[in-house]
Design a protein around this motif. Structure first.
Motif, PDB file in Angstrom:
ATOM      1  N   LYS A 119     -66.217 105.981  42.948  1.00 32.66           N
ATOM      2  CA  LYS A 119     -65.953 107.412  43.113  1.00 32.66           C
ATOM      3  C   LYS A 119     -67.259 108.117  43.489  1.00 32.66           C
ATOM      4  O   LYS A 119     -68.267 107.972  42.795  1.00 32.66           O
ATOM      5  CB  LYS A 119     -65.384 108.001  41.824  1.00 32.66           C
ATOM      6  CG  LYS A 119     -64.929 109.447  41.952  1.00 32.66           C
ATOM      7  CD  LYS A 119     -64.258 109.910  40.652  1.00 32.66           C
ATOM      8  CE  LYS A 119     -63.729 111.318  40.769  1.00 32.66           C
ATOM      9  NZ  LYS A 119     -63.072 111.775  39.514  1.00 32.66           N
ATOM     10  N   ASN A 136     -61.620 104.203  48.257  1.00 33.19           N
ATOM     11  CA  ASN A 136     -62.587 104.854  47.383  1.00 33.19           C
ATOM     12  C   ASN A 136     -62.079 106.243  47.014  1.00 33.19           C
ATOM     13  O   ASN A 136     -61.218 106.799  47.677  1.00 33.19           O
ATOM     14  CB  ASN A 136     -63.940 104.976  48.080  1.00 33.19           C
ATOM     15  CG  ASN A 136     -64.545 103.624  48.371  1.00 33.19           C
ATOM     16  OD1 ASN A 136     -64.680 102.799  47.486  1.00 33.19           O
ATOM     17  ND2 ASN A 136     -64.877 103.389  49.630  1.00 33.19           N
ATOM     18  N   LYS A 137     -62.632 106.784  45.946  1.00 35.06           N
ATOM     19  CA  LYS A 137     -62.273 108.130  45.510  1.00 35.06           C
ATOM     20  C   LYS A 137     -63.448 109.060  45.775  1.00 35.06           C
ATOM     21  O   LYS A 137     -64.586 108.622  45.914  1.00 35.06           O
ATOM     22  CB  LYS A 137     -61.921 108.132  44.021  1.00 35.06           C
ATOM     23  CG  LYS A 137     -60.703 107.294  43.673  1.00 35.06           C
ATOM     24  CD  LYS A 137     -60.462 107.307  42.171  1.00 35.06           C
ATOM     25  CE  LYS A 137     -59.266 106.432  41.803  1.00 35.06           C
ATOM     26  NZ  LYS A 137     -59.051 106.396  40.334  1.00 35.06           N
ATOM     27  N   GLY A 138     -63.139 110.348  45.828  1.00 31.52           N
ATOM     28  CA  GLY A 138     -64.222 111.296  46.066  1.00 31.52           C
ATOM     29  C   GLY A 138     -63.862 112.700  45.645  1.00 31.52           C
ATOM     30  O   GLY A 138     -62.685 113.044  45.475  1.00 31.52           O
ATOM     31  N   ALA A 150     -67.606 110.412  38.489  1.00 32.86           N
ATOM     32  CA  ALA A 150     -68.243 109.970  39.738  1.00 32.86           C
ATOM     33  C   ALA A 150     -69.302 108.918  39.431  1.00 32.86           C
ATOM     34  O   ALA A 150     -70.019 108.994  38.429  1.00 32.86           O
ATOM     35  CB  ALA A 150     -68.867 111.154  40.460  1.00 32.86           C
TER      36      ALA A 150
END
Length: 741
Positions: free
Chosen positions: A2, A37-39, A81
């Motif tokens: 993240k 992926n995360k963001g 994150a």
């Protein structure tokens, strides 16, 4: 994995915002391995603007609100994150040279990657210090040109091992040239294009001046300037540059050959224009452009590009990917235009080489490089940097507000007194308060870009000008009906006016302010050496010092400062004993202004005697005021006579202000950060760290109470008290920047 991103973001119209969005989209899905992926995004708002952001924006930071940066650090640390990516450009972060971003980065508990969009070859001291601090905190620093690597290693002392080269990505969008031309009804045109934010440094006049010869031979030429005027340019000088360009077009009789499209178009529309263009031009006026997104886009789409040889262009257009011409050289540009327009094969060769290179820097590929970089960093299990000692905590400060000052100010000036939070019109106006108000307004505009402060500043300046007599002295008091109430004001009010005027000459927001302030300042100057009051002398010395910081070559004014410093030191030596190191036989009011004046003078005069008296008197005042760990102001009820007892009551906010300013200047002279801690201790007097443990700041009215009395807090909130609080507040914010850097 993240990732958290910090930068500007659409719908805010900003090139870096577009970059951040493209980077976010290209890393949320790693196109190379199809790993999800995360963001999340932390977006920067500018000048009190608000935007309707997409769902990935989880938090916003107001550019000039320091507290927002600290809240963002806390949010990122609990967001889950794994790594933070910062897009850095000096102009998008608040504080001096974008220093507000530093405390956020210091508080991150996850690794940091920084993308640098601007790297200056000749930075100021602060610009260099801010960028060096950012690079120290980053685990990796991403740059988009080889020249940037050279600058970072040789100018900013960044370890080359820390630097990562990743080309500026371009959207993976392709359009057919003929189809795009047809869509824009440009089938029969030779279409020349420049796009991006418009400003004087863009050099568009170079292209316009080159066109008459070209049009004579190729009457089918159309040059499109696509883009809005840069927001900062618009705020400062409106459409002056665009109007100049339009007048130039008319004077050269190019009306049918030059078109200005004042729009910020979306990427799909932009790429259609780029695809339709026969030639794309970036005619910047100097080499100092380390990264150009507009040029990267033109190469990415496969345009035939002509450019001046600024740093990024010299690299990107190497190996036959474009043509270069010298800065401002319209004749050379004319020749290149005609050569390419006459030679379709040469244009096609440029387009093919640009297109081939553009295929290597599409966002999926650049995004994949960022993902790979993040994975390498996290595989190494990096440790967070140790958090610096927080001697100053802006989060305890109430939000900065000019609400009460606006309430007190009319078109004449700032009203002197208030009943509780309501202006007391019966008392009228005074010079002292309008002088302090001018200082506060200039500080608020410089530090926070507060537009209300800029609207108020000319009112206070006009009051000072109106109250000046023909001999350069000033009246002080004016009734609400605008009747003069004295012929000549006190020397103290004179000194405060000179302090404000000197500050204006050092911090003028425009030349009009500077020229007006200079006239009033120099009309008053024959009276400087006639002063007898030591506080008037001190305030005048501070004003002269500010003036000399921006006019160091004025030898006559330097001598005046030296003479006034001599007067103050004479008073000190007449009274001083080993256990009473002061200028008078009592500690009275505005005490901190006396050492403050000598500290300012020491910085200008480089005189050891001035410095010694400044430090000795400041240390004595510190012993008498800070010995219990908080500020205990000498009360104005009976003051503190030598051999007598100190007065506790009638403590005044202006005395707390004088202490805040004194310690701030002591830091500037000595570079000892312990003085910034003392400064914060003194400021906390306003918020309840005082003898009666009650706050003088009124959270409801946003004003400051008039003092501490025997019965408790004096709830009236006049201009003097509220201005003392606000100037102190702004000084604390500036000190926080300095402590963190």
């Amino acid at each position: 994995m993240k990732l958290a991103y910090i930068g500007t973001y659409p719908p805010r119209e900003c090139g870096i915002g577009t970059f951040t969005q493209n980077l976010f989209n290209s890393t949320v899905t790693n196109y190379e391995s199809e790993t999800l992926n995360k963001g999340l995004v932390i977006a920067l708002n500018d000048h009190e603007q608000t935007y309707t952001y997409p769902e990935e924006v989880k938090l916003t930071i107001r550019q000039e609100h320091q507290r927002d940066y600290l809240k963002a650090a806390k949010f990122i640390n609990i967001s889950g994150a794994d790594l933070c990516v910062l897009e850095h450009e000096f102009g998008i972060y608040g504080g001096q040279n974008g220093a507000y971003i530093l405390p956020l980065l210091y508080r991150l508990e996850i690794p940091l990657v920084v993308t640098l969009h601007t790297i200056l070859k000749t930075p100021s001291y602060n610009e260099k210090a801010v960028l060096q601090e950012i690079c120290k905190m980053a685990h990796k620093v991403v740059v988009m040109s080889h020249k940037a690597i050279e600058f970072l290693t040789t100018i900013y002392d960044v370890d080359e091992e820390k630097i990562e080269y990743i080309e500026h990505g371009v959207p993976d969008i392709q359009f057919d040239q003929l189809q795009s031309k047809k869509e824009f009804k440009l089938d029969n045109k030779k279409f020349l294009l420049t796009f991006g934010f418009i400003g004087r440094n863009k050099g568009i006049e170079t292209v316009i001046n080159a066109l008459p010869k070209v049009v004579e031979k190729h009457p089918e030429v159309l040059y499109l300037v696509l883009g809005k005027t840069h927001p900062n340019v618009l705020r400062q000088s409106g459409e002056e540059y665009r109007n100049y360009l339009q007048r130039l077009v008319k004077s050269l009789r190019l009306d049918g050959h030059v078109l200005f499209l004042n729009e910020f178009v979306n990427e799909e529309e932009l790429f259609k224009y780029l695809s339709a263009s026969d030639i794309y031009i970036t005619p910047y006026l100097n080499e100092a452009q380390i990264t150009s997104g507009t040029l990267a886009y033109a190469i990415g789409v496969g345009s035939a590009v002509i450019s001046t040889p600024y740093w990024h262009a010299a690299e990107l257009l190497a190996d036959g990917r474009g043509k270069l011409f010298d800065f401002g050289n319209s004749d050379e540009l004319s020749n290149i235009f005609m050569d390419l327009l006459d030679n379709p094969k040469a244009r096609m060769d440029l387009r093919e080489k640009a297109h081939d290179y553009g295929r290597t820097i599409t966002w999926p590929k650049s995004g994949a490089k960022y993902v790979a970089l993040a994975e390498r960093i996290l595989e190494g299990k990096p440790k967070a940097l140790p958090l610096k000692e927080a001697a100053i905590d802006p989060l305890v400060l109430p939000p900065f507000s000019l609400a009460h000052i606006k309430r007190l100010t009319d078109d004449t000036g700032i009203i002197q007194h208030a009943k509780f939070g309501i202006p007391n019109l019966k008392e009228g106006y005074c010079l002292d308060d309008n002088a302090r108000a001018l200082v506060m307004a200039l500080m608020a505009y410089r530090q926070k870009k507060d537009t209300l402060a800029l609207e108020l500043a000319p009112i206070y300046m006009s009051y000072i000008h109106y109250m000046q007599n023909k001999d350069g002295t000033f009246r002080n008091f004016l009734s609400f009906s605008r009747s003069f109430l004295d012929e000549t004001g006190s020397e103290d009010s004179f000194g405060r006016a000179i302090w404000a005027l000197g500050f204006l000459l050092a911090q003028a927001p425009s030349d009009a302010y500077y020229q007006t302030g200079k006239l009033v300042f120099f009309d008053a100057s024959p009276n400087f050496e006639k002063l007898q009051s030591i506080r008037a002398i001190a305030n005048t010395m501070i004003g002269i010092s500010y003036y000399l910081k921006s006019n160091p070559g004025d030898d006559a004014m330097t001598e005046r400062l030296r003479n006034l410093a001599g007067k103050l030191i004479h008073h000190y030596k007449e009274v001083r004993t080993p256990d009473w190191r002061w200028f008078e036989s009592l500690l009275a009011y505005d005490n901190g202004m006396l050492p403050l004046a000598l500290l300012h003078s020491a910085e200008i005069l480089h005189d050891d005697r001035v410095y010694e008296v400044a430090m000795e008197s400041m240390n004595f005042l510190t012993e008498k005021s800070l010995k219990d760990g908080y500020l205990s102001i000498i009360g104005n009820e009976n003051w503190f006579k030598k051999e007598g007892k100190r007065s506790m009551y009638a403590q005044q906010p202006v005395d707390a202000l004088a202490m805040v300013l004194m310690y701030h200047q002591a830091f500037h002279v000595t570079n000892d950060k312990d003085y910034l801690k003392k400064l914060f201790t003194c400021f906390m007097w306003f918020l309840g760290e005082n003898d009666i443990r009650l706050s003088l700041f009124d959270f409801e009215t946003k004003g400051c109470c008039d003092g501490i009395e025997r019965y408790g807090i004096n709830r009236n909130q006049g201009a003097e008290s509220s201005l003392a609080y606000l100037i102190s507040h702004l000084t604390v914010l500036q000190a926080f920047e300095e402590f963190e850097s």
